[in-house]
Motif scaffolding. Structure first.
Motif, mmCIF file in Angstrom:
data_model
loop_
_atom_site.group_PDB
_atom_site.id
_atom_site.type_symbol
_atom_site.label_atom_id
_atom_site.label_comp_id
_atom_site.label_asym_id
_atom_site.label_seq_id
_atom_site.Cartn_x
_atom_site.Cartn_y
_atom_site.Cartn_z
ATOM 1 N N LYS A 50 0.846 -1.191 0.000
ATOM 2 C CA LYS A 50 0.000 0.000 0.000
ATOM 3 C C LYS A 50 0.882 1.242 0.000
ATOM 4 O O LYS A 50 1.721 1.429 0.890
ATOM 5 N N ARG B 164 -6.234 -2.870 7.897
ATOM 6 C CA ARG B 164 -7.294 -2.174 7.151
ATOM 7 C C ARG B 164 -7.395 -2.716 5.732
ATOM 8 O O ARG B 164 -8.489 -2.761 5.160
ATOM 9 N N THR C 291 -10.673 -4.678 4.108
ATOM 10 C CA THR C 291 -11.156 -3.970 2.891
ATOM 11 C C THR C 291 -11.558 -2.514 3.148
ATOM 12 O O THR C 291 -12.326 -1.939 2.375
ATOM 13 N N LEU C 292 -11.030 -1.940 4.230
ATOM 14 C CA LEU C 292 -11.276 -0.508 4.444
ATOM 15 C C LEU C 292 -10.412 0.294 3.478
ATOM 16 O O LEU C 292 -10.760 1.405 3.095
ATOM 17 N N LEU C 293 -9.262 -0.284 3.097
ATOM 18 C CA LEU C 293 -8.375 0.326 2.101
ATOM 19 C C LEU C 293 -8.173 -0.680 0.971
ATOM 20 O O LEU C 293 -8.306 -1.894 1.178
ATOM 21 N N ARG C 294 -7.812 -0.164 -0.207
ATOM 22 C CA ARG C 294 -7.527 -1.046 -1.348
ATOM 23 C C ARG C 294 -6.012 -1.115 -1.545
ATOM 24 O O ARG C 294 -5.329 -0.089 -1.486
ATOM 25 N N GLU D 237 -17.248 -6.881 -0.100
ATOM 26 C CA GLU D 237 -18.409 -6.990 0.788
ATOM 27 C C GLU D 237 -18.510 -8.381 1.402
ATOM 28 O O GLU D 237 -18.883 -8.536 2.568
ATOM 29 N N ARG E 229 -15.958 -8.581 4.169
ATOM 30 C CA ARG E 229 -16.392 -7.910 5.398
ATOM 31 C C ARG E 229 -17.464 -8.717 6.129
ATOM 32 O O ARG E 229 -17.554 -8.671 7.356
ATOM 33 N N ALA E 230 -18.265 -9.470 5.358
ATOM 34 C CA ALA E 230 -19.289 -10.305 5.985
ATOM 35 C C ALA E 230 -18.664 -11.472 6.746
ATOM 36 O O ALA E 230 -19.311 -12.069 7.607
ATOM 37 N N PHE F 68 -14.060 -7.011 12.995
ATOM 38 C CA PHE F 68 -12.922 -6.096 13.107
ATOM 39 C C PHE F 68 -13.074 -5.269 14.378
ATOM 40 O O PHE F 68 -14.085 -4.600 14.567
#
Lengths: 404, 249
Positions: free
Chosen positions: B9, B50, B54-57, B75, B78-79, B83
């Protein structure tokens, strides 16, 4: 896009907002109290001031005219004028508002009048000052009467009819329906207040739901749930829109109540007198409802823009420093709509906010230009959709969500 | 299961230029194990987690979490993830019950499932006393318990903890540590970032040491002790990152 998720987010935001005192104040209390407050203060203060000014016999000084005792005596005999002793500092006295006006009689005025030679009487006043204006009015009335009497005396002296100098009378009669009079009088003010309240109603909610979440650390919590960013932003957007429209609706109800209650409390005797004089100013009810319909896309536009701008900020304080000055951008076009002579045309129909202000003025007067209405509604919908799309785009940008 | 492959990143800062917060990091976390991500402040732990949540790519590389790709299926990732971090706060004006239910619904649970899950978590975490009180009136310990319930409401396969004990008193921190252990017992995949050496010693089956965005050492405590010739975690860490901040050999 998942409708269920959008509704879940919206439901939570609504519950959360209804428990927040500050949101309730901006969404319900201010719109409820603002219009009656403004009306009560404005009408109360101005009525009191005008009545007091009208009730006062203006203090006037006569300059010169020592050789014109007839005019001086006539002036002194007028009960509507209070003459004071001549002083050298009369200009200063007018500026200090101790003296409302001064009238200068040229030397040999009475004699000139007898000879039939033209003479010039000067009135000195303080321009823009209400009481000075009333004094000038009284002086003018007195001098006009004095001139007419002089002319009539001369005509009679020469055996001519008095009607010679007034061959015809001029009278004005209003033919506009009462709602048009009302539309012109307060039609511009209504959309102005609606637009302003739509904005302020949405303002706190938009900041609380974005920058406020960042500040409190709940943004990261919600972002790590599986709900799609688009659903999240739409749920939040619906809440901001609710706040905006609630403010507009409550202000409309409050305005209605203010007019009815205000009319009963303050105007009953005056209204009877006005009814005798002619129809009372009214607003077209269908037009008023159409104004609300036109306000809908504006509320969408405001909600989306406010949400996007507030999302960019890291804290409510920072968001507030962005959205508060933006009120100026709302007020200027809304005020331009109030100006006389600014009329709706195809080009102005595309200018956001100004178009709503202008068309609303027509609508409450009962004038329906359907082609402009369609153009305004359509263009505002396009602006609102673009703002919403921009907001969704920002919600997908991590540098905005995690700005440090 | 978490599999990170060359995860990278890069942030672009106007003043500082290009910042490689996470630089070519690869590791694997298995179910029923706790993977400790150890690093100093600013080492890249939070950014790594993060990215996994998947809060950041990622700028380059990628990862799969519970079998889902973090870029292609954020999505679904996250399911499958719970976190918990000190930065994941709760809504003050909601009650504990409303909070847990809200996140349950966002995770696609039905009303009946939400009610059952709230009741179960309230029993397990002993929330009954304050379940219907607003979070803004809670003590730190009550908030932490509610946060744990929020994290577990959808029974995720993977749990990500980002310095969850920072700023907490001893008793609350102990509760967190106990809860993380419970997750391992239940067969969850756990990744736990910290800069507290004692927590690593107590909890982690596998440790990855991250420094300047790079994974500079990885192994069990025993393996790392053997590699650096010391048993104390703090010494291992210092040797791994180098006293001058350079990588150890």
């Amino acid at each position: 896009m998942n409708g269920q998720n959008i509704l879940t987010v919206y439901g939570k935001e609504l519950r959360d907002s209804l428990r927040d005192r500050r949101t309730l104040i901006s969404m319900i209390v201010i719109p409820m109290l603002m219009i009656p407050g403004i009306m009560a203060v404005a009408v109360g203060v101005s009525t009191k001031m005008i009545n007091k000014a009208r009730g006062e016999v203006p203090t006037v000084m006569v300059l010169g005219g020592d050789d014109s005792p007839v005019l001086r005596a006539a002036l002194a005999a007028d009960p509507k004028l209070h003459l004071v002793r001549t002083a050298a500092n009369w200009r200063q006295q007018i500026s200090d508002k101790q003296l409302r006006a001064a009238v200068e009689i040229p030397a040999g005025f009475d004699a000139a009048l007898d000879r039939g030679t033209p003479a010039e009487v000067k009135i000195y006043n303080y321009d823009g000052e209400l009481r000075s204006g009333f004094a000038v009015g009284e002086l003018r009335n007195f001098l006009n009467d004095y001139r007419e009497k002089t002319v009539t005396t001369r005509l009679v002296g020469r055996g001519l009819p008095a009607a010679l100098v007034k061959p015809f009378e001029v009278k004005t009669q209003n033919v506009a329906p009462p709602e048009k009079v009302g539309g012109n009088m307060i039609g511009g003010l209504i959309p102005y207040l609606f637009i302003l309240l739509c904005y302020t109603g949405a303002m706190y909610s938009a900041m609380d739901l974005t920058a406020g979440e960042k500040e409190r650390g709940t943004m990261e919590t919600i972002l790590c749930s599986p709900v799609a960013r688009t659903d999240l932003v739409l749920g939040k957007f619906l809440m901001v829109l609710t706040a905006s429209l609630t403010a507009a609706l409550i202000s409309m109800i409050s305005m209605g109540i203010t007019f009815v209650v205000g009319g009963i409390l303050m105007g009953a005797p005056r209204m009877t007198a006005a009814a005798k004089a002619g129809p009372l100013p009214m607003l077209d009810p269908a037009g008023l409802l159409l104004v609300l319909a036109m306000v809908l896309p504006v509320a969408v536009l405001f909600s989306a823009v406010l949400l996007a701008v507030s999302l960019f900020a890291k804290s409510i304080k920072e968001a507030s420093s962005y959205v508060s000055p933006m009120i100026i951008l709302i007020i200027i076009p809304a005020m331009m709509g109030l100006m006389p002579g600014v009329e709706l045309n195809a080009r102005l129909a595309l200018v956001p906010i100004l178009n709503i202000a202008l068309v609303s003025k027509e609508l409450v007067s009962g004038v329906f230009h359907w082609q402009y209405l369609a153009l305004i509604f359509g263009s505002t919908c396009i602006y609102a959709a673009a703002a919403l799309a921009f907001c969704v785009h920002l919600f997908n940008r991590e540098e905005v969500l995690f700005r440090t | 299961m978490i599999e990170a492959r060359n995860l990278t990143k890069v942030f672009r800062d106007k003043k500082r230029g290009e910042i490689r917060a996470v630089d070519d990091v690869s590791f694997t976390c298995r179910p029923g194990r706790i993977y400790g991500l150890l690093g100093a402040n600013g080492a890249g732990k939070t950014t790594t987690l993060r990215l996994l949540a998947t809060l950041l790519r990622p700028t380059a590389g990628g990862a799969t979490v519970a079998g889902f790709d973090i870029v292609a299926e954020p999505e679904r990732v996250r399911a499958s993830v719970g976190f918990l971090a000190t930065s994941t706060a709760l809504y003050g004006r909601l009650t504990a019950r409303e909070t847990i239910a809200y996140f349950g619904r966002l995770n696609g649970l039905s009303d009946a499932a939400v009610a059952a899950r709230v009741a179960r978590l309230a029993d397990e975490l002993d929330l009954h006393e304050f379940l219907d009180r607003r979070v803004e009136k809670f003590s730190t310990g009550m908030k932490q318990k509610t946060s744990i319930a929020r994290t577990l409401v959808h029974d995720p396969a993977v749990l990500i903890f980002d310095e969850p004990t920072i700023g907490l008193d001893v008793m609350t921190a102990r509760n967190i540590v106990r809860f993380v252990r419970d997750c391992r017992t239940r067969g969850k995949t756990v990744i736990y970032s910290t800069h507290v050496m004692s927590e690593v010693e107590k909890l982690c089956d596998l440790v990855g040491i991250i420094h300047h965005g790079r994974l500079v050492a990885e192994g069990s405590l025993a393996e790392l002790g053997e590699r650096y010739g010391v048993q104390d975690m703090e010494e291992i860490f210092i040797r791994a990152v180098g006293a001058d901040g350079e990588e150890a050999a």
